[in-house]
Design a protein around this motif. Structure first.
Motif, PDB file in Angstrom:
ATOM      1  N   UNK A 169     132.508  34.535  50.404  1.00  0.00           N
ATOM      2  CA  UNK A 169     131.954  34.866  49.088  1.00  0.00           C
ATOM      3  C   UNK A 169     132.572  33.988  48.009  1.00  0.00           C
ATOM      4  N   UNK A 170     133.900  33.802  48.083  1.00  0.00           N
ATOM      5  CA  UNK A 170     134.575  32.951  47.111  1.00  0.00           C
ATOM      6  C   UNK A 170     134.115  31.498  47.233  1.00  0.00           C
ATOM      7  N   UNK A 171     133.922  31.029  48.476  1.00  0.00           N
ATOM      8  CA  UNK A 171     133.451  29.656  48.688  1.00  0.00           C
ATOM      9  C   UNK A 171     132.037  29.483  48.157  1.00  0.00           C
ATOM     10  N   UNK A 172     131.175  30.483  48.368  1.00  0.00           N
ATOM     11  CA  UNK A 172     129.813  30.418  47.856  1.00  0.00           C
ATOM     12  C   UNK A 172     129.814  30.400  46.330  1.00  0.00           C
ATOM     13  N   UNK A 173     130.694  31.191  45.740  1.00  0.00           N
ATOM     14  CA  UNK A 173     130.789  31.205  44.280  1.00  0.00           C
ATOM     15  C   UNK A 173     131.267  29.855  43.751  1.00  0.00           C
ATOM     16  N   UNK A 174     132.247  29.264  44.424  1.00  0.00           N
ATOM     17  CA  UNK A 174     132.754  27.956  44.000  1.00  0.00           C
ATOM     18  C   UNK A 174     131.662  26.898  44.112  1.00  0.00           C
ATOM     19  N   UNK A 175     130.897  26.920  45.216  1.00  0.00           N
ATOM     20  CA  UNK A 175     129.811  25.955  45.394  1.00  0.00           C
ATOM     21  C   UNK A 175     128.746  26.134  44.323  1.00  0.00           C
ATOM     22  N   UNK A 176     128.437  27.374  43.999  1.00  0.00           N
ATOM     23  CA  UNK A 176     127.438  27.644  42.965  1.00  0.00           C
ATOM     24  C   UNK A 176     127.945  27.192  41.596  1.00  0.00           C
ATOM     25  N   UNK A 177     129.216  27.451  41.311  1.00  0.00           N
ATOM     26  CA  UNK A 177     129.764  27.086  40.015  1.00  0.00           C
ATOM     27  C   UNK A 177     129.674  25.584  39.774  1.00  0.00           C
TER      28      UNK A 177
END
Length: 241
Positions: A175-183
């Motif tokens: 979830x954190x990696x997906x958020x970082x990629x989205x950011x």
């Protein structure tokens, strides 16, 4: 108030040696992604400090910095708290070019590749997961939210939909990696006007993604994500041409 799972994943314990800077970064990430929507307030100070693993003094310093930068409004009293006041800038061609320029040479393709890898993987994992009825309902609700969104809420609810796929795998790291990629592409996406035909096309792709996940077909889920993200990348490049 209990924080949403996405907020929990984004605001995990920070490193002790860089607590202030990392706290500001984590809070800013949650704000810019719309995980805490404009007008809503951050979790209570005691809860948020414990979640981040920092002192309340450090948290207050980080919140003060974000208040001074125009991201938060701190209100005192019984109904007080740190309220999000950040609004994404109105989209325009100059904003998109500025966002790309700030990324540096080659970073756009790298960011799009990262997002593709993480979101494809998350969709495939989720399609192989035995979801509970509440989890299936959550995914369907996030789909309905984004596909029914008004233009002003679209980007925020689109982010919530995409992050929910990683969130429902049960992996905070994913979830954190997906958020970082989205950011990494948020400023780019915010700089693109919300166009009716594009949103209609995206809605069809969103449905294909959810149908594949809920039917337990990881390969179809991967294909649906690839089609959707390829279309988004093409739109970005079209506005830059």
């Amino acid at each position: 108030m209990t924080a949403e799972p996405r907020l929990v994943a984004l605001l995990g314990p920070v490193r002790a040696g860089n607590a202030f800077e990392e706290t500001v970064e984590r809070l800013l990430q949650a704000i810019k992604l719309g995980v805490v929507a404009p007008g809503r307030k951050l979790p209570p100070e005691r809860e948020l400090a414990a979640q981040l693993g920092i002192s309340r003094v450090t948290l207050r310093e980080a919140i003060r910095a974000l208040q001074e930068s125009g991201y938060l409004d701190v209100r005192r009293g019984r109904y007080g708290g740190a309220f999000v006041v950040y609004q994404p800038p109105r989209p325009g061609p100059a904003d998109l070019r500025r966002a790309v320029a700030e990324m540096g040479p080659g970073e756009l393709d790298d960011a799009l590749t990262l997002r593709m890898a993480i979101e494809c993987g998350a969709a495939q994992v989720l399609a192989t997961t035995e979801l509970t009825e509440p989890q299936r309902a959550l995914l369907s609700r996030r789909l309905a939210d984004v596909n029914d969104a008004a233009p002003g809420d679209y980007r925020r609810l689109d982010t919530a939909f995409h992050l929910s796929i990683a969130e429902l795998t049960g992996s905070p790291l994913l979830t954190a990696a997906a958020a970082d990629a989205r950011l990494r592409v948020t400023d780019l996406l915010n700089a693109i006007p919300v166009l009716g035909p594009n949103i209609d096309h995206a809605a069809t792709q969103h449905v294909a993604m959810v149908d594949a996940i809920l039917s337990g077909d990881p390969e179809a889920a991967r294909r649906a994500v690839v089609e959707h993200l390829d279309a988004t990348a093409s739109l970005l490049r079209a506005f830059l041409a």
